[in-house]
Write a protein that holds these residues in place. Structure first.
Motif, mmCIF file in Angstrom:
data_model
loop_
_atom_site.group_PDB
_atom_site.id
_atom_site.type_symbol
_atom_site.label_atom_id
_atom_site.label_comp_id
_atom_site.label_asym_id
_atom_site.label_seq_id
_atom_site.Cartn_x
_atom_site.Cartn_y
_atom_site.Cartn_z
ATOM 1 N N ASP A 152 0.985 -0.835 0.161
ATOM 2 C CA ASP A 152 0.395 -0.358 0.173
ATOM 3 C C ASP A 152 0.732 1.004 -0.213
ATOM 4 O O ASP A 152 0.096 2.599 0.257
ATOM 5 N N ILE A 193 -1.595 3.741 -9.458
ATOM 6 C CA ILE A 193 -3.421 5.559 -9.997
ATOM 7 C C ILE A 193 -3.717 5.409 -8.197
ATOM 8 O O ILE A 193 -3.364 6.176 -7.759
ATOM 9 N N GLU A 194 -4.257 4.297 -8.779
ATOM 10 C CA GLU A 194 -5.309 4.610 -7.076
ATOM 11 C C GLU A 194 -5.219 3.595 -6.719
ATOM 12 O O GLU A 194 -6.134 4.218 -5.016
ATOM 13 N N GLN A 195 -4.391 2.819 -6.326
ATOM 14 C CA GLN A 195 -3.876 1.580 -5.262
ATOM 15 C C GLN A 195 -5.004 1.150 -5.234
ATOM 16 O O GLN A 195 -5.504 0.866 -4.144
ATOM 17 N N LYS A 196 -5.311 1.006 -6.080
ATOM 18 C CA LYS A 196 -7.017 -0.462 -5.375
ATOM 19 C C LYS A 196 -7.592 -1.437 -6.756
ATOM 20 O O LYS A 196 -7.399 -2.557 -5.199
ATOM 21 N N TYR A 197 -6.716 -1.253 -7.390
ATOM 22 C CA TYR A 197 -7.168 -2.789 -8.032
ATOM 23 C C TYR A 197 -6.164 -4.253 -8.073
ATOM 24 O O TYR A 197 -4.799 -3.727 -8.420
ATOM 25 N N SER A 202 -10.873 -5.431 -7.394
ATOM 26 C CA SER A 202 -10.139 -4.728 -5.914
ATOM 27 C C SER A 202 -9.850 -5.483 -5.062
ATOM 28 O O SER A 202 -10.445 -6.301 -4.874
ATOM 29 N N ASP A 210 -2.693 -1.314 -8.221
ATOM 30 C CA ASP A 210 -2.183 -0.292 -9.527
ATOM 31 C C ASP A 210 -1.387 0.769 -8.833
ATOM 32 O O ASP A 210 -1.929 1.294 -7.762
ATOM 33 N N ARG A 259 -10.765 -6.371 -13.952
ATOM 34 C CA ARG A 259 -10.456 -5.839 -12.885
ATOM 35 C C ARG A 259 -11.430 -6.302 -11.618
ATOM 36 O O ARG A 259 -12.273 -6.828 -11.101
#
Length: 357
Positions: A181, A224-228, A280, A222, A278
């Protein structure tokens, strides 16, 4: 170019006891080498004794990192045939990596002929025991003696081989994964889809921190968002949720794993629902809370299948399948390794036969 010159080693080594092989520390007697020069193309394909080679301190690879590699495996079947698993798929991906790194394309047939000849010469190095294999490492480096940023004009391509045991010393049992994270590895449009040293260098710091905290590997989100969810450090990742196998879709920052493709094809052939999309990290943790997360496992050439028993994300820990290897993970591991070692029929045409012992 089809001729491959051969220079044999004066002294031949012997295969280490197969229960002492480890991974990536022992190398065979010979290696395949091929050169590239702008205006001349790839040439001088040869098999020579394994050993150190001369490289200028100004070689561009040392300063600007223009390099690619692959990872493949050869196996000895129960009837003493030596086979390579999905060789042409690996050579195709090798050239995809080359394109991303602006390295000249190579003739897959020449590469495969060179590999087969190398294995034929060093076939006594192919271990026979269940779980062992001959690991194959093709790679290309830029060799121009030039300290300046540009696409190189000179390259050398190598294939080295190494008899190996199981990738994880602890054996086929669930591993503990940290969901990263803080650090990021790759973005769409970057190098994430290529097998290049830079990708692995970018993962080292996070892996080092994770191992100090007791984890086996890192699961990347990911950038960019550190979500997926994207992939594990050395593997693609799969989730079995409510009897559906889900894996992150290829998006330009995820490696198009050969074993990933094998898992998808085998599972679909078995009639399982397999989805590439995708997903999450929130969805995975929610599925666990709802009792729907049945299994998590990674896939890759080195480990084949690696069950995941625990995921940790921002201080939250979940245990998957009571930290036991899941039924699907075990079944996939058994089936794919059985195809590789000739114990079940190769209905997909994945096996390239090289020679007999």
């Amino acid at each position: 170019m089809t001729d491959i010159a051969v220079t044999l080693a004066e002294k031949r080594g012997t295969l280490t006891a197969e229960d002492k092989l480890g991974f990536g520390k022992i190398f065979t007697d010979h290696m395949f080498v091929m050169d590239y020069v702008s205006g001349k193309g790839w040439h001088n394909a040869r098999i020579v004794p394994y050993g150190d080679f001369d490289l200028s301190p100004a070689a561009m690879v040392l300063h600007y990192g223009q390099a690619i590699f692959e990872g493949m495996k050869a196996f000895c079947t129960d009837d003493n045939r030596i086979v390579v698993y999905r060789p042409m798929d690996h050579w195709k991906r090798f050239n995809i990596s080359a394109d991303i790194l602006s390295i000249p394309q190579m003739d897959s047939e020449v590469l495969n002929a060179g590999l087969n000849k190398l294995i034929e010469i060093d076939k006594h190095w192919v271990p026979k025991s269940l779980g062992t294999s001959l690991y194959i490492r093709p790679f290309v480096i830029s060799t121009d003696p030039y300290v300046g940023v540009k696409v190189a004009d000179q390259y050398t391509m190598f294939i080295i081989t190494s008899p190996v045991g199981a990738y994880y010393a602890s054996g086929f049992k669930p591993v503990k994964i940290k969901v990263e994270d803080h650090f990021v590895r790759a973005v769409k449009g970057g190098l994430g889809e290529a097998k290049t040293p830079a990708n692995y260098a970018a993962s080292l710091k996070a892996s080092e921190v994770a191992k100090k905290e007791g984890f086996t590997q890192v699961l990347w989100l990911d950038a960019i968002e550190q979500k997926y969810i994207e992939e594990v450090g050395t593997m693609n990742i799969f989730f079995k949720i409510d009897n559906e196998i889900i894996t992150p879709e290829l998006n330009g920052s995820i490696l198009n794993g050969i074993t990933r493709r094998s898992v998808i094809q085998v599972a679909k052939d078995w009639g399982m629902k397999v989805t590439e999309r995708r997903i999450s990290i929130d969805e995975v943790f929610a599925a666990h809370e709802q009792g729907k997360l049945q299994e998590v496992f990674g896939s890759g050439t080195a480990a084949v299948i690696s069950p995941v028993g625990e995921l940790s994300w921002k201080g939250r820990n979940i245990v998957v399948n009571n930290n036991q290897t899941g039924e699907t993970s075990q079944k996939l591991f058994d089936h794919i390794t059985s195809i590789q070692q000739g114990r079940v029929a190769d209905k997909f045409g994945w096996i390239g036969e090289v020679t007999k012992l």
